[in-house]
Each structure stands twice: as C-alpha cells, then as structure tokens.
Design a protein around this motif. Structure first.
Motif, PDB file in Angstrom:
ATOM      1  N   ALA A  49     -44.686 -20.186 -53.321  1.00  0.00           N
ATOM      2  CA  ALA A  49     -44.986 -21.012 -52.146  1.00  0.00           C
ATOM      3  C   ALA A  49     -46.467 -20.941 -51.806  1.00  0.00           C
ATOM      4  O   ALA A  49     -47.103 -21.964 -51.519  1.00  0.00           O
ATOM      5  CB  ALA A  49     -44.145 -20.559 -50.960  1.00  0.00           C
ATOM      6  N   GLU A  50     -47.025 -19.763 -51.861  1.00  0.00           N
ATOM      7  CA  GLU A  50     -48.448 -19.603 -51.562  1.00  0.00           C
ATOM      8  C   GLU A  50     -49.318 -20.237 -52.641  1.00  0.00           C
ATOM      9  O   GLU A  50     -50.357 -20.803 -52.349  1.00  0.00           O
ATOM     10  CB  GLU A  50     -48.783 -18.127 -51.395  1.00  0.00           C
ATOM     11  CG  GLU A  50     -48.176 -17.545 -50.139  1.00  0.00           C
ATOM     12  CD  GLU A  50     -48.300 -16.045 -50.067  1.00  0.00           C
ATOM     13  OE1 GLU A  50     -49.019 -15.452 -50.899  1.00  0.00           O
ATOM     14  OE2 GLU A  50     -47.662 -15.455 -49.182  1.00  0.00           O
ATOM     15  N   ALA A  51     -48.888 -20.147 -53.882  1.00  0.00           N
ATOM     16  CA  ALA A  51     -49.660 -20.752 -54.976  1.00  0.00           C
ATOM     17  C   ALA A  51     -49.684 -22.264 -54.833  1.00  0.00           C
ATOM     18  O   ALA A  51     -50.691 -22.906 -55.141  1.00  0.00           O
ATOM     19  CB  ALA A  51     -49.073 -20.356 -56.325  1.00  0.00           C
ATOM     20  N   GLY A  52     -48.580 -22.829 -54.367  1.00  0.00           N
ATOM     21  CA  GLY A  52     -48.537 -24.272 -54.168  1.00  0.00           C
ATOM     22  C   GLY A  52     -49.482 -24.736 -53.090  1.00  0.00           C
ATOM     23  O   GLY A  52     -49.996 -25.853 -53.132  1.00  0.00           O
ATOM     24  N   ALA A  53     -49.742 -23.879 -52.115  1.00  0.00           N
ATOM     25  CA  ALA A  53     -50.638 -24.226 -51.016  1.00  0.00           C
ATOM     26  C   ALA A  53     -52.095 -23.853 -51.308  1.00  0.00           C
ATOM     27  O   ALA A  53     -52.991 -24.252 -50.578  1.00  0.00           O
ATOM     28  CB  ALA A  53     -50.183 -23.538 -49.739  1.00  0.00           C
ATOM     29  N   ALA A  54     -52.319 -23.102 -52.382  1.00  0.00           N
ATOM     30  CA  ALA A  54     -53.674 -22.638 -52.704  1.00  0.00           C
ATOM     31  C   ALA A  54     -54.558 -23.789 -53.180  1.00  0.00           C
ATOM     32  O   ALA A  54     -54.080 -24.762 -53.757  1.00  0.00           O
ATOM     33  CB  ALA A  54     -53.616 -21.546 -53.768  1.00  0.00           C
ATOM     34  N   LYS A  55     -55.833 -23.632 -52.958  1.00  0.00           N
ATOM     35  CA  LYS A  55     -56.795 -24.664 -53.359  1.00  0.00           C
ATOM     36  C   LYS A  55     -57.198 -24.545 -54.825  1.00  0.00           C
ATOM     37  O   LYS A  55     -57.696 -25.495 -55.399  1.00  0.00           O
ATOM     38  CB  LYS A  55     -58.037 -24.578 -52.471  1.00  0.00           C
ATOM     39  CG  LYS A  55     -57.715 -24.924 -51.036  1.00  0.00           C
ATOM     40  CD  LYS A  55     -58.920 -24.786 -50.155  1.00  0.00           C
ATOM     41  CE  LYS A  55     -58.505 -25.091 -48.719  1.00  0.00           C
ATOM     42  NZ  LYS A  55     -59.538 -24.809 -47.778  1.00  0.00           N
ATOM     43  N   ARG A  56     -56.984 -23.381 -55.411  1.00  0.00           N
ATOM     44  CA  ARG A  56     -57.336 -23.211 -56.825  1.00  0.00           C
ATOM     45  C   ARG A  56     -56.170 -22.568 -57.569  1.00  0.00           C
ATOM     46  O   ARG A  56     -55.365 -21.863 -56.982  1.00  0.00           O
ATOM     47  CB  ARG A  56     -58.602 -22.387 -56.980  1.00  0.00           C
ATOM     48  CG  ARG A  56     -58.564 -21.061 -56.316  1.00  0.00           C
ATOM     49  CD  ARG A  56     -59.934 -20.401 -56.341  1.00  0.00           C
ATOM     50  NE  ARG A  56     -59.866 -19.220 -55.498  1.00  0.00           N
ATOM     51  CZ  ARG A  56     -60.317 -18.056 -55.813  1.00  0.00           C
ATOM     52  NH1 ARG A  56     -60.943 -17.893 -56.949  1.00  0.00           N
ATOM     53  NH2 ARG A  56     -60.209 -17.043 -55.005  1.00  0.00           N
ATOM     54  N   PRO A  57     -56.058 -22.824 -58.865  1.00  0.00           N
ATOM     55  CA  PRO A  57     -54.928 -22.285 -59.636  1.00  0.00           C
ATOM     56  C   PRO A  57     -54.987 -20.767 -59.758  1.00  0.00           C
ATOM     57  O   PRO A  57     -56.061 -20.170 -59.763  1.00  0.00           O
ATOM     58  CB  PRO A  57     -55.059 -22.961 -60.996  1.00  0.00           C
ATOM     59  CG  PRO A  57     -56.438 -23.484 -61.058  1.00  0.00           C
ATOM     60  CD  PRO A  57     -56.937 -23.647 -59.655  1.00  0.00           C
ATOM     61  N   ASN A  58     -53.825 -20.174 -59.877  1.00  0.00           N
ATOM     62  CA  ASN A  58     -53.717 -18.729 -60.033  1.00  0.00           C
ATOM     63  C   ASN A  58     -53.071 -18.447 -61.389  1.00  0.00           C
ATOM     64  O   ASN A  58     -51.896 -18.755 -61.585  1.00  0.00           O
ATOM     65  CB  ASN A  58     -52.867 -18.158 -58.892  1.00  0.00           C
ATOM     66  CG  ASN A  58     -52.797 -16.659 -58.931  1.00  0.00           C
ATOM     67  OD1 ASN A  58     -53.056 -16.037 -59.955  1.00  0.00           O
ATOM     68  ND2 ASN A  58     -52.434 -16.072 -57.813  1.00  0.00           N
ATOM     69  N   PRO A  59     -53.813 -17.869 -62.329  1.00  0.00           N
ATOM     70  CA  PRO A  59     -53.263 -17.636 -63.668  1.00  0.00           C
ATOM     71  C   PRO A  59     -52.071 -16.688 -63.684  1.00  0.00           C
ATOM     72  O   PRO A  59     -51.264 -16.732 -64.604  1.00  0.00           O
ATOM     73  CB  PRO A  59     -54.440 -17.068 -64.456  1.00  0.00           C
ATOM     74  CG  PRO A  59     -55.468 -16.685 -63.468  1.00  0.00           C
ATOM     75  CD  PRO A  59     -55.192 -17.438 -62.206  1.00  0.00           C
ATOM     76  N   ALA A  60     -51.924 -15.845 -62.684  1.00  0.00           N
ATOM     77  CA  ALA A  60     -50.797 -14.906 -62.658  1.00  0.00           C
ATOM     78  C   ALA A  60     -49.479 -15.614 -62.388  1.00  0.00           C
ATOM     79  O   ALA A  60     -48.414 -15.053 -62.630  1.00  0.00           O
ATOM     80  CB  ALA A  60     -51.034 -13.828 -61.601  1.00  0.00           C
ATOM     81  N   ILE A  61     -49.533 -16.838 -61.921  1.00  0.00           N
ATOM     82  CA  ILE A  61     -48.305 -17.568 -61.620  1.00  0.00           C
ATOM     83  C   ILE A  61     -47.492 -17.820 -62.892  1.00  0.00           C
ATOM     84  O   ILE A  61     -46.267 -17.789 -62.866  1.00  0.00           O
ATOM     85  CB  ILE A  61     -48.622 -18.877 -60.861  1.00  0.00           C
ATOM     86  CG1 ILE A  61     -49.159 -18.542 -59.471  1.00  0.00           C
ATOM     87  CG2 ILE A  61     -47.406 -19.773 -60.761  1.00  0.00           C
ATOM     88  CD1 ILE A  61     -48.218 -17.714 -58.607  1.00  0.00           C
ATOM     89  N   THR A  62     -48.155 -18.038 -64.011  1.00  0.00           N
ATOM     90  CA  THR A  62     -47.425 -18.222 -65.273  1.00  0.00           C
ATOM     91  C   THR A  62     -46.620 -16.973 -65.602  1.00  0.00           C
ATOM     92  O   THR A  62     -45.444 -17.060 -65.971  1.00  0.00           O
ATOM     93  CB  THR A  62     -48.407 -18.543 -66.420  1.00  0.00           C
ATOM     94  OG1 THR A  62     -49.093 -19.742 -66.088  1.00  0.00           O
ATOM     95  CG2 THR A  62     -47.685 -18.707 -67.736  1.00  0.00           C
ATOM     96  N   GLU A  63     -47.220 -15.822 -65.451  1.00  0.00           N
ATOM     97  CA  GLU A  63     -46.505 -14.569 -65.696  1.00  0.00           C
ATOM     98  C   GLU A  63     -45.368 -14.406 -64.686  1.00  0.00           C
ATOM     99  O   GLU A  63     -44.272 -13.963 -65.046  1.00  0.00           O
ATOM    100  CB  GLU A  63     -47.461 -13.380 -65.598  1.00  0.00           C
ATOM    101  CG  GLU A  63     -46.836 -12.076 -66.017  1.00  0.00           C
ATOM    102  CD  GLU A  63     -47.824 -10.915 -66.030  1.00  0.00           C
ATOM    103  OE1 GLU A  63     -47.346  -9.780 -66.123  1.00  0.00           O
ATOM    104  OE2 GLU A  63     -49.038 -11.143 -65.934  1.00  0.00           O
ATOM    105  N   ALA A  64     -45.603 -14.799 -63.449  1.00  0.00           N
ATOM    106  CA  ALA A  64     -44.554 -14.719 -62.431  1.00  0.00           C
ATOM    107  C   ALA A  64     -43.391 -15.642 -62.775  1.00  0.00           C
ATOM    108  O   ALA A  64     -42.228 -15.290 -62.568  1.00  0.00           O
ATOM    109  CB  ALA A  64     -45.124 -15.062 -61.056  1.00  0.00           C
ATOM    110  N   ARG A  65     -43.683 -16.806 -63.311  1.00  0.00           N
ATOM    111  CA  ARG A  65     -42.606 -17.730 -63.710  1.00  0.00           C
ATOM    112  C   ARG A  65     -41.742 -17.120 -64.810  1.00  0.00           C
ATOM    113  O   ARG A  65     -40.522 -17.247 -64.798  1.00  0.00           O
ATOM    114  CB  ARG A  65     -43.194 -19.051 -64.185  1.00  0.00           C
ATOM    115  CG  ARG A  65     -43.679 -19.926 -63.071  1.00  0.00           C
ATOM    116  CD  ARG A  65     -44.104 -21.297 -63.597  1.00  0.00           C
ATOM    117  NE  ARG A  65     -44.667 -22.081 -62.529  1.00  0.00           N
ATOM    118  CZ  ARG A  65     -45.910 -22.526 -62.490  1.00  0.00           C
ATOM    119  NH1 ARG A  65     -46.737 -22.299 -63.489  1.00  0.00           N
ATOM    120  NH2 ARG A  65     -46.332 -23.226 -61.460  1.00  0.00           N
TER     121      ARG A  65
END
Length: 95
Positions: A49-65
């Motif tokens: 949810a926070e990554a979706g609202a962030a202004k820049r991409p977060n590379p850790a989200i792929t690992e979280a997925r």
C-alpha cells in the motif's frame, strides 16, 4: 535458525526508522519462518500500500512480492492438509 532473535532485531530497527524496507521485509520473512503466515502477509500488504503511494519505485517490492507468494502457498498447503485430515461424513443425498 534464530528467527525470534532476528524478529527482535528487525523490530528494534523499525522503532528507529519505521519505513525501513529491509527491516520490514526481514520481519515478514522471519514471521513466515515461524509459521505466522497471516502476520507476514499483513506486514507485506502494508508495504504494498505504501509503495503504491510512493513517488519513486522501491526495488525491495519485487522481493516482497515473491515472499508474499510464498506465504500464500504456505497457507494453501496448511488449509489443504487440514481438509485432508477432516473426517469425511456422508452427504445427506447418499444415505
């Protein structure tokens, strides 16, 4: 092999910096390894949810997925095991 200690260390890091992605991901991984898949999923859902609202991409989200998918698989296997162990009862139409 020291998941409780790891979770404690990640928790202390998050007290200092609550948005620290590596600590949140580490916490989610430790929770999953302790058999707390639901808690792990909840933590990752907050991250998404926070990554979706962030202004820049977060590379850790792929690992979280990837970890999220692993946690979902753990829950499905657990549920299937419970279903297999449930006593079978005849349905009303087969009596």
């Amino acid at each position: 092999g020291h998941e409780r200690e790891a979770l404690g260390a990640f928790g202390r890091a998050l007290l200092l910096k609550p948005q620290l992605t590596a600590a949140r991901l580490g916490s989610a991984r430790s929770l999953l390894r302790q058999g707390k898949a639901e808690e792990s999923l909840a933590l990752m859902q907050d991250m998404f949810a926070e990554a979706g609202a962030a202004k820049r991409p977060n590379p850790a989200i792929t690992e979280a997925r990837n970890l999220y998918a692993e946690a979902q698989e753990v829950l499905v296997r657990r549920d299937l095991d419970q279903m297999r162990q449930a006593p079978s009862t005849p349905s009303p139409t087969t009596r």
